[in-house]
Design an enzyme around this catalytic site. Structure first.
Site, mmCIF file in Angstrom:
data_model
loop_
_atom_site.group_PDB
_atom_site.id
_atom_site.type_symbol
_atom_site.label_atom_id
_atom_site.label_comp_id
_atom_site.label_asym_id
_atom_site.label_seq_id
_atom_site.Cartn_x
_atom_site.Cartn_y
_atom_site.Cartn_z
ATOM 1 N N LYS A 14 12.933 13.425 -12.850
ATOM 2 C CA LYS A 14 11.495 13.225 -13.041
ATOM 3 C C LYS A 14 11.284 12.301 -14.218
ATOM 4 C CE LYS A 14 8.720 16.785 -11.021
ATOM 5 N NZ LYS A 14 8.268 18.154 -11.111
ATOM 6 N N THR A 35 29.078 30.144 0.597
ATOM 7 C CA THR A 35 28.636 28.852 0.073
ATOM 8 C C THR A 35 29.554 28.493 -1.097
ATOM 9 O OG1 THR A 35 27.136 29.886 -1.476
ATOM 10 C CG2 THR A 35 26.230 29.335 0.668
ATOM 11 N N TRP A 69 8.976 11.138 -9.300
ATOM 12 C CA TRP A 69 10.337 11.476 -8.922
ATOM 13 C C TRP A 69 11.133 10.218 -8.590
ATOM 14 C CZ3 TRP A 69 10.579 16.363 -5.301
ATOM 15 C CH2 TRP A 69 10.018 17.444 -5.983
HETATM 16 P P1 ADP Z 1 27.655 24.279 -0.363
HETATM 17 O O1 ADP Z 1 28.380 23.022 -0.799
HETATM 18 O O2 ADP Z 1 26.760 24.884 -1.390
HETATM 19 O O3 ADP Z 1 28.480 25.255 0.432
HETATM 20 P P2 ADP Z 1 26.888 23.181 1.999
HETATM 21 O O4 ADP Z 1 28.289 22.773 2.241
HETATM 22 O O5 ADP Z 1 26.247 24.121 2.896
HETATM 23 O O6 ADP Z 1 26.677 23.772 0.625
HETATM 24 O O7 ADP Z 1 26.031 21.880 1.772
HETATM 25 C C1 ADP Z 1 24.668 21.840 1.981
HETATM 26 C C2 ADP Z 1 24.006 20.753 1.192
HETATM 27 O O8 ADP Z 1 24.683 19.506 1.302
HETATM 28 C C3 ADP Z 1 22.630 20.452 1.719
HETATM 29 O O9 ADP Z 1 21.687 21.391 1.287
HETATM 30 C C4 ADP Z 1 22.387 19.055 1.173
HETATM 31 O O10 ADP Z 1 21.982 19.069 -0.167
HETATM 32 C C5 ADP Z 1 23.757 18.437 1.245
HETATM 33 N N1 ADP Z 1 23.855 17.600 2.437
HETATM 34 C C6 ADP Z 1 24.440 17.897 3.600
HETATM 35 N N2 ADP Z 1 24.382 16.864 4.451
HETATM 36 C C7 ADP Z 1 23.722 15.865 3.820
HETATM 37 C C8 ADP Z 1 23.329 14.529 4.158
HETATM 38 N N3 ADP Z 1 23.623 13.980 5.329
HETATM 39 N N4 ADP Z 1 22.647 13.823 3.239
HETATM 40 C C9 ADP Z 1 22.330 14.342 2.042
HETATM 41 N N5 ADP Z 1 22.695 15.578 1.658
HETATM 42 C C10 ADP Z 1 23.372 16.339 2.520
#
Ligand code: ADP
Length: 541
Positions: free
Chosen positions: A439, A186, A444
């Protein structure tokens, strides 16, 4: 009584064998780091994947050992996808946008044994190689004549001289389908990154799901351009799904600017492209400035962060391209939901349909989700109640690599860290990351809603909504805005633009104009860093 059906394990090697046998002459096109366009096909990719497997055998890389890549989207990366996993090693894609120190940490944590990199990332490798204790082999993904002689990296070999001398013959091992196949860390915006460790089975089931008609609707008639990188969550599984359906693949390499992507979309008759919103912004700007149109593109998958309504509308109304809004995360391989209408929505007026399309979509068979409150109580699917989003399914992690003892699951459900609503038709709408929730007076405010409205203003290029401490309301939202070139919009005009679009108390208290908003390694806004930048900021009295 047991059924009398064959027990066929689900393996990544089956996908490439299928693509070779049934779609051997279907093309795989790559814009190379060198700038030229390289043409290959599934038969050649399969043969070269077997050479990669033989090359790993020759180096005595053990089953389960991690083989890392630091590479753009391209044919050599694709060969490694199948050659590494198919032969029982674990493909570990590294994100070159991370800080070199973070990459070193990740390589050491994963205990990578081989690291294959595109020459554009040579400077990173030169910085980190001495600290990567487990890496025994460094491979530059280039022709022998492009190999730098003075790189300072011991025993550096070119990809072509390493795998090129191997046999095309290879018997893929009959692995257990639960064997680890690939891993992805991640982005680790807070704390050290954590690794999702996918299996052959999870990867294959995810690939099946992506191809479904209500998901990306992939077929042998498609020409697919993944702008979304192969170095992060396997380009949303597209390389696997493409092999499974025999689609043509088009890789953009390092050139992700609007002009280069547009050229490829047109010249390779691309029907489906996938990427994060920031990339599509560059493409749309290029189209607009040149008065250009798409000749073949019919749909684009947009996800990774919320797709602004203005972007969905621009693709749909101005260019006739359907936007498939998708939500997912590294821990989900990554796809969780994708937005397509149901039969009963077809009779709705276009404006009503658009309201649905803006959501992150419905569950894909395999993924189940629910929203819960602070006490873990399930919230109603009424489109209004919001809660923490929990998911489960065969391509969702159960633990992080090297943290097997500390399962993140809650009663078998994975907590996503996202906050969402679900409507009665099962459409999910993400309102926030839980750490970004604002908040105000106990209520929210969705930062995504606030951002989307600003993005709909013609003068706004990018907008981030964050909460600021407030003596009476705990927090109040402000919106941080990057203006388009030569745009004139001021604070008061933008605040007025919010009127009538959201409840009065949700309208931000202030607009802060900045030159740029910090982006993380996966192209998402880094609100933590933005907050640091605004450390001295005070809300207007
Ligand atoms: P990281 O950046 O921590 O590696 P990821 O690439 O796995 O995480 O991204 C996951 C996060 O991206 C999700 O938990 C969410 O918050 C956000 N995300 C992904 N797709 C969407 C979307 N279509 N709309 C809103 N948020 C999104």
């Amino acid at each position: 009584m047991l059924g009398l059906m064959q027990q066929q394990t689900l393996l990544i090697s089956d996908m490439i064998e299928f693509a070779e046998k049934h779609h051997g002459d279907t093309e795989v096109i790559s814009r190379r780091v060198e700038g030229d366009i390289h043409r290959s096909n599934w038969a050649t990719i399969a043969a070269r994947a077997r050479q990669v497997a033989n090359g790993l055998d020759q180096w005595k890389i053990a089953q389960g050992d991690r083989v890392a890549t630091l590479a753009w989207n391209g044919y050599r990366h694709l060969e490694l996808y199948f050659g590494v996993s198919g032969s029982g090693r674990v493909l570990h894609t590294l994100n070159p946008r991370l800080h070199p120190e973070q990459i070193t940490w990740i390589v050491n944590h994963a205990e990578d044994t081989v690291l294959c990199f595109d020459l554009s990332f040579l400077p990173i490798v030169q910085k980190i190689h001495q600290d990567c204790k487990t890496v025994k082999h460094w491979v530059a993904m280039c022709d022998p004549d492009k190999l730098p002689s003075d790189s300072g990296i011991p025993h550096l070999v070119s990809y072509e001289s390493w795998m090129g001398q191997q046999s095309h013959q290879y018997a893929w091992p009959a692995l257990d389908e639960n064997t680890a196949s690939c891993m992805c860390y991640t982005s680790g915006t807070t704390g050290n990154p954590k690794a999702a460790l996918y299996s052959h089975r999870s990867t294959l089931l995810h690939a099946y799901a992506c191809a479904l008609p209500d998901v990306m609707c992939l077929s042998a008639r498609d020409s697919i351009l993944p702008v979304v990188p192969m170095f992060h969550v396997n380009a949303w599984g597209l390389p696997y799904s493409a092999a499974m359906v025999g689609a043509k693949l088009v890789f953009p390499g390092a050139a992700l600017d609007g002009k280069s992507v547009y050229e490829l979309l047109e010249s390779e008759k691309v029907t489906l492209a996938a990427g994060v919103p920031t990339v599509w912004q560059m493409l749309l700007a290029h189209l607009k400035s040149g008065g250009l149109r798409f000749s073949h593109l019919t749909r684009t998958v947009i996800g990774g962060s919320a797709c602004p309504p203005a972007m969905i509308q621009a693709f749909n109304d101005e260019y006739g391209v359907e936007v498939l809004h998708a939500w997912g995360m590294t821990e989900l391989s990554p796809l969780g939901t994708l937005c397509t209408l149901k039969n009963k929505h077809l009779a709705l007026p276009a404006a009503e349909q658009m309201k649905i399309r803006l959501k992150q979509g419905r569950a894909i068979f395999g993924i189940d989700f629910k929203i819960v409150d602070d006490q873990g109580k399930e919230q109603p699917n009424d489109g209004k109640a919001y809660g923490d989003l929990l998911v489960k399914g065969p391509w969702v992690i159960k633990a992080y690599f090297k943290q097997e003892g500390a399962s993140p699951l809650q009663d078998g459900w994975f907590p996503t860290g996202d906050v969402a609503t679900v409507d009665p038709d099962g459409f999910l709408q993400i309102t926030d990351r839980s750490k970004d929730v604002i908040k105000s007076g106990g209520e929210w405010i969705s930062s995504i809603d606030v951002e989307n409205i600003a993005m709909a203003h013609a003068d706004v290029a990018m907008a981030a909504c964050i909460g600021m401490p407030h003596p009476k309301w705990d927090e109040r939202p402000i919106v941080v805005v990057v203006k388009k070139a030569d745009a004139k919009v001021g604070r008061d005009e933008l605040l007025k633009f919010y009127e009538g679009k959201i409840a009065k108390w949700q309208i931000p208290d202030d607009v802060v104009f900045v030159e740029s908003i910090p982006l993380g390694a996966t192209g998402k806004m880094l609100k933590t860093r933005l907050r640091e930048q605004l450390a001295g900021y005070q809300l207007p009295a």
